[in-house]
Design a protein around this motif. Structure first.
Motif, PDB file in Angstrom:
ATOM      1  N   ALA A   1      11.457  44.445  45.948  1.00 33.49           N
ATOM      2  CA  ALA A   1      10.915  43.136  46.317  1.00 33.49           C
ATOM      3  C   ALA A   1      10.878  42.216  45.111  1.00 33.49           C
TER       4      ALA A   1
ATOM      5  N   LEU B   1      11.942  38.504  53.120  1.00 31.65           N
ATOM      6  CA  LEU B   1      11.656  39.911  52.795  1.00 31.65           C
ATOM      7  C   LEU B   1      10.550  40.467  53.699  1.00 31.65           C
TER       8      LEU B   1
ATOM      9  N   LEU C   1       8.943  46.505  50.896  1.00 30.21           N
ATOM     10  CA  LEU C   1       9.149  45.096  50.581  1.00 30.21           C
ATOM     11  C   LEU C   1       7.881  44.281  50.845  1.00 30.21           C
TER      12      LEU C   1
ATOM     13  N   THR D   1       6.074  41.955  47.932  1.00 29.25           N
ATOM     14  CA  THR D   1       6.186  40.519  48.182  1.00 29.25           C
ATOM     15  C   THR D   1       4.813  39.870  48.371  1.00 29.25           C
TER      16      THR D   1
END
Length: 186
Positions: free
Chosen positions: A56, A69, A107, A111
């Motif tokens: 990420a 993402l 991810l 993120t």
């Protein structure tokens, strides 16, 4: 925005925790694998999450939109999580799907923590936002396994866990879709 990011974290955690926690048990009870093999494969699934978290940061650094993402994380977790609990997948397929589920799912936290500063008025509030994300993770870690356990007990088969996977992935996608609309400028 902050509540949507936290709500997404609840959904992520409610997906990740039951898949990784029940994965070895699923392989032993549903597929007859030995405890040692099931534990080893379960560890592979759990550790794959690290690659998603690191990925990420790498992808955001190369210009990939963070909300993209987040969307990929929930779509992949919904698809691969469903295949983990599906009755027709072999232990090898379940393991590959579990690894893909965990990697793509990773991810989300990577993120979300990168986005946390965008949802704070001052730098001193970043710690509060990070704490809220962790509280969301704790809520998801509690409700996810309870939901899966209840569905499996009621239905009598691991395949009933797919309902929890699809529900949490769907709610997560909704949170991200609404988050995209309220995203503050960098």
């Amino acid at each position: 925005g902050p509540l949507l990011l936290v709500g997404g974290f609840v959904c992520y955690s409610a997906l990740y925790q039951p898949v990784t926690a029940f994965f070895p048990t699923l392989l032993v009870t549903d597929r007859g694998l030995g405890l040692g093999s099931a534990a080893y494969l379960g560890a592979l699934v759990a550790v794959a999450n690290v690659a998603g978290n690191v990925g990420a940061g790498w992808l955001i650094g190369r210009g990939v939109a963070p909300t993209r993402l987040l969307l990929v994380a929930f779509v992949a977790m919904g698809v691969f999580g469903s295949l983990v609990f599906a009755p027709f997948t072999s232990p090898v397929a379940k393991t590959l799907c579990g690894i893909a589920f965990s990697t793509c799912g990773g991810l989300y936290p990577g993120t979300a923590f990168a986005l946390a500063p965008r949802f704070t008025a001052r730098p001193s509030h970043i710690a509060l936002m990070s704490g809220l994300l962790l509280q969301g993770a704790g809520i998801g870690q509690t409700i996810g396994p309870l939901m899966v356990g209840g569905l499996v007990e009621r239905g009598g088969a691991w395949s009933f866990a797919v309902f929890e996977v699809l529900l949490m992935a769907g709610v997560g996608l909704l949170c991200v879709s609404l988050l995209r609309r309220s995203m503050p400028a960098t």
